[in-house]
Scaffold this motif. Structure first.
Motif, PDB file in Angstrom:
ATOM      1  N   LEU A  12      11.952  33.122 -27.469  1.00 20.86           N
ATOM      2  CA  LEU A  12      11.829  31.769 -27.889  1.00 20.86           C
ATOM      3  C   LEU A  12      11.573  30.940 -26.702  1.00 20.86           C
ATOM      4  N   THR A  13      12.757  30.924 -26.181  1.00 23.80           N
ATOM      5  CA  THR A  13      13.117  29.681 -25.111  1.00 23.80           C
ATOM      6  C   THR A  13      11.985  29.295 -23.789  1.00 23.80           C
ATOM      7  N   ILE A  14      12.133  30.459 -23.419  1.00 29.21           N
ATOM      8  CA  ILE A  14      11.395  30.483 -22.227  1.00 29.21           C
ATOM      9  C   ILE A  14       9.526  30.252 -22.516  1.00 29.21           C
ATOM     10  N   GLY A  15       9.743  30.872 -24.056  1.00 31.88           N
ATOM     11  CA  GLY A  15       8.264  29.615 -24.415  1.00 31.88           C
ATOM     12  C   GLY A  15       7.870  28.864 -24.552  1.00 31.88           C
ATOM     13  N   ILE A  16       8.660  28.103 -25.288  1.00 35.74           N
ATOM     14  CA  ILE A  16       8.953  26.509 -25.588  1.00 35.74           C
ATOM     15  C   ILE A  16       9.080  25.954 -23.920  1.00 35.74           C
ATOM     16  N   LEU A  17       9.874  25.600 -23.346  1.00 31.50           N
ATOM     17  CA  LEU A  17      10.337  25.278 -22.329  1.00 31.50           C
ATOM     18  C   LEU A  17       8.882  25.514 -20.905  1.00 31.50           C
ATOM     19  N   VAL A  18       8.360  26.414 -21.138  1.00 28.34           N
ATOM     20  CA  VAL A  18       7.726  26.505 -20.054  1.00 28.34           C
ATOM     21  C   VAL A  18       6.278  26.292 -20.808  1.00 28.34           C
ATOM     22  N   ALA A  19       6.010  26.551 -21.698  1.00 22.81           N
ATOM     23  CA  ALA A  19       4.890  26.185 -22.543  1.00 22.81           C
ATOM     24  C   ALA A  19       4.780  24.304 -22.270  1.00 22.81           C
TER      25      ALA A  19
END
Length: 460
Positions: A12-19
């Motif tokens: 969730l963290t990487i997905g949201i922030l990288v996106a």
């Protein structure tokens, strides 16, 4: 369950922030007329891929969820249709290229601000920074603090919760020898000075968990007086052999009464292998029971265990509940708080980076994907507000990290553009290639350090 939460939290963290980071590049590039070919979350082979829109932009998800990229039309990567050359990234003006590169970190800065704004509106949960029984070597005790004092300000910054206290102490301890603190005692306020000489908040050995600043100053949290009631007796334990039963309360050890279950556990733990007299209270009255705590290895230390699970029942429920705070702010106030938190964390993060580069801070303070996953799982467990605050902090860190003038990062590209602006022409291809190789080497070394730190901490 912990591993599952960590995996979910990390994705969730990487997905949201990288996106959001890559969308910053994507959005600005398209608005400025640069043709985008691919929008990717993750690297490596695609586990999902589709093409959308009149320009058939590829949207994909890679197997390695440690970043992402936006691929744009560029003559340096292959032949370009002459009719499309004006839309190639390498053909754009210096201002356009710099704007596209800077858009990713800028998106993360905005996202951090939004997350903190939402966090303050949802409501921040915290623990009142009320001082408990301080040890003789505590810096807080040396400053004059006593049990029952509530810390209200550090170096002029208001303190509402234990998290606020931790942040204020960390901010103040960096580069200072003494900090003014304000406490509340018996309904009034007093000013004191906390001595922080020879305390290095950014020290530590590589692979070791950095010491909490609250522990370094000897802070002990106040606990409401409570009974320690036996909730469960384990089979084949010293407690079962002594005849202890669930429902009984342990009120004293060797004649000393306890109204703090945690202190009682520590006292039993210090008596490994020693006969210990427990005073037990039931509806029938009090009686003494002799039990010998069994030596048990806990994190490399031998402690005494009698084999019971304890439940704490406060003697004063109102006093116990007053230690837990939940504060909500309206949209306008929350934005002010978010801006203030953003500024505090930005200056703190930049200070830590600067000290890492000069060798004044230990690389033990660096964390990687494993630590992010661990903290993501814990913050998910603690609720939406905590998770929003975690996302904001990681988003801010990602923005600052990407702005560092390191090859392969956005800051490295911006550095090349700055050189181009000074000399009046782009840097040579040979220089750019060497610069890129240096970036790969530096990032590789950084990944080795953070993974080593993460794994060593887990092993400890």
């Amino acid at each position: 369950m912990d591993i599952l939460l960590s995996v979910v939290g990390f994705l969730l963290t990487i997905g949201i922030l990288v996106a959001f980071h890559e969308y910053g590049h994507f959005w600005v590039a398209r608005r400025l007329g640069v043709r985008v070919l691919t929008f990717s979350l993750g690297f490596g082979r695609a586990i999902f891929s589709t093409r959308r829109g009149p320009e058939a932009i590829e949207y994909r998800v890679g197997m390695l969820p440690l970043g992402g990229y936006v691929r744009m039309l560029d003559e340096r990567e292959g032949a370009v249709d002459p009719a499309e050359r004006h839309r190639a990234f390498n053909r754009q003006s210096l201002k356009v290229r710099a704007a596209v590169v800077a858009a990713g970190p800028a998106a993360n800065l905005v996202l951090a601000l939004v997350f903190w704004w939402l966090m303050f509106m949802v409501g921040t949960q915290g623990v009142l920074p009320k001082v408990g029984d301080l040890g003789a070597e505590s810096r807080l005790a040396a400053a004059g603090l006593q049990e029952g004092d509530i810390i209200r300000a550090v170096d002029g910054d208001p303190v509402m919760t234990l998290s606020d206290l931790r942040l204020s102490l960390l901010n103040g301890a960096i580069g200072q020898q003494a900090l003014p603190i304000t406490i509340e005692r018996d309904g009034g306020r007093q000013d004191m000075t906390l001595d922080l000489r020879e305390l290095d908040p950014l020290g530590g050995e590589i692979g070791q968990q950095p010491t909490d600043i609250l522990e370094r100053v000897g802070f002990a949290l106040w606990r409401a007086p409570a009974y320690a009631e036996i909730a469960e007796v384990q089979p084949d334990s010293p407690a079962m052999a002594a005849g202890l039963e669930a429902g009984a309360r342990i009120v004293a050890i060797d004649g000393r009464e306890y109204r703090d279950p945690w202190a009682l556990i520590e006292a039993i733990g210090s008596r490994a292998g020693e006969e210990t007299r427990l005073t037990i209270e039931t509806d029938a009255g009090r009686e003494d029971v002799v039990v010998t705590p069994r030596p048990t290895e806990v994190e490399g230390e031998t402690v005494g265990r009698i084999g019971v699970a304890l439940a704490a029942y406060p003697l004063d429920t109102e006093a116990a509940e007053s230690m837990f705070l939940l504060e909500r702010a309206g949209p306008v106030e929350a934005m002010g708080l978010a801006l203030e938190r953003s500024w505090e964390m930005t200056t703190l993060t930049l200070t830590v980076f600067q000290r890492l580069l000069t060798g004044e801070a230990s690389i033990a303070n660096l964390s990687g994907p494993v630590a992010i996953a661990e903290y993501a799982g814990k913050s998910l467990l603690l609720g939406l507000s905590t998770f929003l605050g975690f996302l904001a902090l990681v988003s801010l860190s990602l923005a600052i990290l990407n702005l560092l003038p390191i090859p392969m990062l956005d800051g490295g590209h911006l550095l090349l553009y700055a050189i181009e602006a000074v000399k009046g022409s782009p840097v040579g291809a040979a220089f750019e290639e060497v610069f890129a190789r240096l970036g790969i080497l530096l990032l590789g070394l950084l990944m080795v350090v953070v993974f080593y730190n993460d794994i060593a901490r887990l092993m400890h």
